[in-house]
Design an enzyme around this catalytic site. Structure first.
Site, PDB file in Angstrom:
ATOM      1  N   TRP A 135      16.897  66.305  58.812  1.00 23.75           N
ATOM      2  CA  TRP A 135      17.032  65.270  59.570  1.00 23.75           C
ATOM      3  C   TRP A 135      16.370  63.881  59.030  1.00 23.75           C
ATOM      4  CZ3 TRP A 135      13.843  62.771  63.972  1.00 23.75           C
ATOM      5  CH2 TRP A 135      12.503  63.217  64.028  1.00 23.75           C
ATOM      6  N   ASP A 136      15.322  64.499  58.227  1.00 24.57           N
ATOM      7  CA  ASP A 136      14.151  63.386  57.662  1.00 24.57           C
ATOM      8  C   ASP A 136      14.963  62.427  56.815  1.00 24.57           C
ATOM      9  OD1 ASP A 136      12.839  65.827  58.353  1.00 24.57           O
ATOM     10  OD2 ASP A 136      11.796  65.971  56.456  1.00 24.57           O
TER      11      ASP A 136
ATOM     12  N   GLU B  40       8.400  70.425  67.639  1.00 24.07           N
ATOM     13  CA  GLU B  40       8.714  71.663  67.499  1.00 24.07           C
ATOM     14  C   GLU B  40       7.385  72.528  68.110  1.00 24.07           C
ATOM     15  OE1 GLU B  40       9.088  72.432  63.158  1.00 24.07           O
ATOM     16  OE2 GLU B  40      11.161  71.369  63.400  1.00 24.07           O
TER      17      GLU B  40
ATOM     18  N   LYS C 277       3.262  68.750  68.191  1.00 22.50           N
ATOM     19  CA  LYS C 277       3.256  68.998  66.697  1.00 22.50           C
ATOM     20  C   LYS C 277       3.117  67.539  66.180  1.00 22.50           C
ATOM     21  CE  LYS C 277       5.243  71.004  62.742  1.00 22.50           C
ATOM     22  NZ  LYS C 277       6.347  71.740  62.165  1.00 22.50           N
ATOM     23  N   GLN C 278       4.261  66.678  66.715  1.00 21.71           N
ATOM     24  CA  GLN C 278       4.691  65.229  66.250  1.00 21.71           C
ATOM     25  C   GLN C 278       5.300  64.612  67.333  1.00 21.71           C
ATOM     26  OE1 GLN C 278       7.526  67.017  63.828  1.00 21.71           O
ATOM     27  NE2 GLN C 278       8.741  65.306  64.032  1.00 21.71           N
TER      28      GLN C 278
END
Length: 786
Positions: A367-368, A494, A589-590
């Site tokens: 998806w980046d 994640e 994580k993000q």
């Protein structure tokens, strides 16, 4: 430990180059990534060409991969079945130079002077080394390399040698099949790294060479993809090669000659790669492909000219100037250079997570590309953005099959792939990330809006929106509370997997459903349209009334807080804790909810954004390289200038300082795309997909200015931000419309026409931070304290 920013004697700050002035052993792998060259199709790592001086040298072609059967410890229906991994293609960047019997190498020889650089303005890698030879001679070697652009499969290499006295030189130019060389597999305990194949990958089809020319072809053993290369040599001296040797794993062309003082010797090596699918019906499939590679050969000088012309044009649109910050400016231009190298000539193909600079993440598309790379492409290279979306469109047949396999309608795109099939063996952090569907729809919608491409909706865009909307409508359900729920998904974060009503997923699915419902399309029934609208308007968005914060998912606020006394040596957490340990704690994580509020900016109030940022930013580890840029963008919008600048700087030097410890595997291309968004959407405050472009600038107090250009609906818009003002103008050009463009700056409507329009900007006061009720104490993590 910092690398580039920590030693400015070794790595001087130059605005248009990355330079290394002193060779220090130990950083070879990282620097091979930082000095890599590429054009989106072909990439070559910035390794020293001498045998033994490289760490992880190699050459890659986007999409050229091998497959294998994934072996699950416990198989289940619908698991990914076929692994895909980018292949090291035979590497032409190999020279051995012996002077008076001494093989020159950085590891073994005496170096008097050393300098290498990659020039952002020309795309040329150059390495100059002066050697004190054991024979008493002082010899200087200069290597230059460059990739083609009009000829995207071409590579040019040049080696020149000069000496202060007459010397005897023995020069070997090689092509090495690195894929089948024995290399240690470092991927066992780090899922970010690429593994190795157990068996031989490249099977020879055609091996021919004579008089300094090589014509070679191989086929991958399982995917049956073919690659051929043609190599020609030219030397400045008279005479023929001493020998030309051809082999399936190494082919060489050798020159033995005298080099006289004052008469430099120069060798040019022209390389051409061609790839193709399997052709089982042709007996000479290797020979014919090698002939095609030969026909595509381009002399070194012509490749140099192509690269110069490409970057002359590229920087007129893509450059971003940061006033008064030379070290940041160099790093910004390096990031923009990497974006060009990852995307410029990819063709109708995806963009690997590492571009073509390394094998990390196995060369997969995530998806980046839609969320982090397509904003940059859409506003600087719309044709490139369209091709990426066309590559997703080409995956629709497989995505429809995958949707049926997972019992949903429409199309389900793979989380990670090269060939369109799901390659993620760990479904909890792979297939469960259904939000990739909304990312593709979002990127398609943005491209259509920003480009003004009249044919895109009918040819590509509508079908992407409709098929993803059908997937959401069948994946979710209307619950007893009357709301639309989406269960059993993983959002961008994640560290919380397979949850119910992930806020990011639901917010993006809502956008997807609304956009599809608004389409006038014969293939959509009134009933289907009504369901989409109802699902969107009744979408469940978890909210904690006690904390007055949107919850990342239905259960996130009930999780045990993470023990923040965990030592730094235990990060990233994914390498030190079982996933189940991480999943049951309140740790990110993000950026997840914060990212949703950036992308769907118009759906949340300023207070909601601030409280979300205040709550989630402290519990975000930044273990993902995708996080810092988003956190910085939202910090800027909220008004936390210092925090925004810190996150931006962290993101800017992720690779240059190897802060995540895995730059060796390739550039974090999505993060470099995030740098573009940090500048344009963070500090300049640009927001799109409304009626007009919005700007709400937040220029850091330390900066003198920020300027960039955007391609918007056929115009080239120049934006110049200074302390206290922002100026807009339309740039004239052969492909640029001069029709006035409407904008909005902090709620003020502005029309930009022939003349520059300047709008005064007041400094935004820093808001008081949110105050949250105290959380219950954590029971701790005994494993951490052990």
């Amino acid at each position: 430990m910092a690398l580039i920013s920590s030693d400015r004697l070794r790595f001087p700050c130059e605005p248009w180059k990355l330079v290394e002035n002193i060779h220090v052993p130990g950083d070879e792998g990282t620097l091979e990534t930082l000095f890599a060259l590429g054009n989106g199709h072909l990439g070559i790592r910035g390794a020293h060409s001498t045998r033994g001086d490289g760490d992880l040298p190699g050459t890659f072609i986007n999409g050229f991969h091998e497959i294998w059967d994934i072996k699950h410890a416990e198989n289940a229906y619908g698991f990914a079945r076929t692994g895909q991994r980018i292949v090291y293609v035979p590497d032409a960047n190999n020279f051995t130079v012996s002077i008076d019997g001494e093989a020159l190498s950085l590891a073994e020889s005496t170096v008097l002077d050393y300098r290498r650089s990659v020039d952002f303005g020309t795309g040329v890698y150059e390495e100059s080394t002066t050697w004190a030879c054991r024979s008493g001679a002082t010899v200087t070697t200069v290597e230059r390399r460059v990739v083609g652009f009009d000829s995207r499969g071409c590579l040019g290499l040049e080696l020149s040698i000069s000496a202060d006295r007459d010397v005897s030189a023995d020069i070997i130019s090689g092509v090495v099949n690195r894929q089948d060389q024995p290399v240690e597999d470092h991927s066992a305990h780090d899922p970010r790294r690429s593994g190795r194949h157990a068996g031989r990958v490249l099977l020879p089809l055609h091996l021919q060479g004579a008089d300094g020319s090589l014509r070679l072809a191989w086929e991958t053993s399982e995917s049956r993809q073919r690659i051929a290369m043609a190599v020609d040599h030219w030397i400045s001296a008279e005479g023929q090669p001493f020998e030309t040797v051809v082999g399936e794993d190494e082919s060489t062309v050798r020159y033995v000659l005298a080099i006289h003082s004052g008469e430099p010797f120069r060798l040019e090596k022209a390389v051409s790669y061609v790839v193709a699918g399997a052709d089982t019906g042709s007996e000479d499939r290797g020979e014919s492909l090698a002939l095609e590679a030969e026909e595509n050969l381009v002399p070194f000088g012509d490749i140099m000219a192509q690269s110069q012309a490409h970057y002359d044009e590229y920087w007129t649109t893509a450059d971003i100037e940061v006033g008064g910050q030379p070290e940041l400016q160099q790093a910004v231009r390096w990031s923009l250079f990497q974006l060009a190298q990852a995307t410029a000539r990819a063709g109708v193909a995806g963009i690997p997570a590492k571009g073509v600079s390394g094998s990390g993440y196995e060369g997969h598309y995530f998806w980046d590309q839609e969320i982090y790379l397509l904003p940059y492409l859409t506003y600087t290279n719309p044709c490139g953005a369209r091709k990426v979306l066309e590559s997703r469109y080409a995956m629709l047949p497989d995505a429809r099959v995958r949707a049926k396999e997972l019992s949903v309608d429409g199309a389900l795109f793979p989380w990670r792939t090269i060939n369109g099939l799901e390659a993620s063996a760990y479904y909890a952090a792979g297939t469960a990330q259904f939000h990739i569907a909304a990312a593709i729809a979002f990127a398609a919608n943005r491209y259509e809006w920003a480009s003004g491409d009249a044919g895109f909706r009918a040819e590509v865009g509508a079908e992407l929106l409709i098929e993803t909307a059908r997937m959401w409508a069948s994946l979710g359900f209307f619950g007893k509370d009357g709301l639309f729920h989406i269960h059993g998904v993983t959002g961008p974060d994640e560290y919380t997997a397979v949850v119910n009503d992930n806020l990011y997923t639901n917010v993006m699915a809502r956008f997807n459903l609304r956009a599809a419902a608004a389409l006038e399309h014969d293939g959509v029934s009134d009933t289907e349209r009504l369901v989409w609208r109802q699902a969107a308007e009744r979408m469940s968005l978890p909210y904690d009334p006690h904390l007055e914060v949107h919850s990342q998912d239905n259960d996130f606020m009930t999780l045990e807080p993470w023990d923040w006394n965990t030592p730094k040596s235990k990060y990233p957490l994914l390498l030190n804790f079982h996933p189940l340990v991480i999943y049951r704690h309140q740790v990110l994580k993000q950026a997840d909810t914060v990212l949703a509020m950036f992308l769907q900016w118009q759906d949340f109030t300023a207070e909601e954004k601030q409280r979300a940022f205040d709550f989630y930013d402290p519990i975000t580890t930044g273990d993902s390289t995708l996080s810092a840029c988003v956190q910085g963008i939202m910090a800027a919008e909220v008004g936390y200038g210092d925090v925004a600048l810190k996150h931006f700087t962290d993101a800017l030097f992720i690779d240059l300082d190897n802060s995540h410890g895995n730059t060796i595997d390739g550039v974090h291309i999505a993060s470099t795309g995030g740098i573009w968004s940090s500048l344009v959407c963070g500090f300049a405050g640009m927001r799109d997909q409304g009626e007009v472009l919005h700007f709400d600038p937040r220029l850091p107090a330390e900066w003198e200015g920020l300027s960039f250009r955007l391609r918007v609906q056929g115009r080239l818009l120049s934006v110049e931000l200074t302390q206290g003002a922002v100026a807009f103008s339309l740039v004239s050009g052969p492909d640029c419309s001069e029709v006035p463009l409407r904008l909005r700056v902090r709620g003020q409507d502005v029309t930009v026409g022939e003349d520059t329009v300047t709008v005064a900007i007041e400094t935004v006061p820093v808001p008081p931070p949110s105050i949250f009720p105290s959380v219950f104490p954590t029971a701790g993590l005994p494993i951490v304290r052990a």
